[in-house]
Scaffold this motif. Structure first.
Motif: not given
Length: 177
Positions: A24-27, A31-37, A76-78, A154-157
């Motif tokens: 969908r190109g839904d950035f 972004s919400t699917l990736w692991l955050a601190p 490496t890094g969010r 959440k996606l880590w890698s």
């Protein structure tokens, strides 16, 4: 569809959501699917290589996300990972993933998904045309690592590698004359 009942089903859903957000190109969703601190229980801070303070000794880098796109170096890094997806989305007119050979393994709060990404993508439209550019198919194998959080998996890698196509020339060279 009913709600997932097992960790394996929840991880499979998170994995599918990742690819659907790309299609969908839904950035924002991606972004919400990736692991955050803040997703890590008990973690006050996850290091960001772009922040000089995070390069000090003793900084916990254990929850840092990583990504390898086919042909790219490790990111490496969010911030760096999300920038790469913004770049890909900005330069891809059309992309569709057909996932095959999907296998999900869950141990405690970590999950591993392996799959084959059968990718169909299109480049920019020719000048003075509303049509898509030429469609290109690509075969990629991927490993996605997820981590359980209070907000779900959440996606880590993400690590994706192209599959080299076999050429018919080799078969011709091996055949008896």
């Amino acid at each position: 569809m009913s709600a997932p009942r097992t960790d394996v089903e929840e991880v499979a859903r998170a994995n599918t959501a990742f690819y659907e957000a790309m299609e969908r190109g839904d950035f924002e969703e991606l972004s919400t699917l990736w692991l955050a601190p803040m997703d890590i229980d008990g973690a006050e801070h996850t290091a960001d290589p772009a922040d000089p303070e995070d390069l000090e000794e003793g900084t916990d880098r254990g929850a840092e996300v990583s990504c390898v796109h086919p042909g790219w170096p490790v990111l490496t890094g969010r911030g760096e990972v999300l920038r790469s997806y913004a770049l890909i989305m900005a330069n891809t007119e059309y992309i569709q993933f057909f996932l095959t050979d999907v296998h999900v393994s869950v141990i405690s709060d970590t999950a591993l998904v392996t799959c084959t990404e059968n990718i169909l993508s299109g480049g920019p439209a020719p000048e003075d045309s509303d049509e898509l550019g030429p469609l290109v198919g690509q075969l990629v194998v991927a490993t996605n690592v997820f981590r359980r959080t209070s907000e779900g998996w959440k996606l880590w890698s993400h690590h994706a590698s192209p599959v080299l196509a076999e050429s018919g020339e080799e078969e011709a060279d091996d055949s008896p004359s």
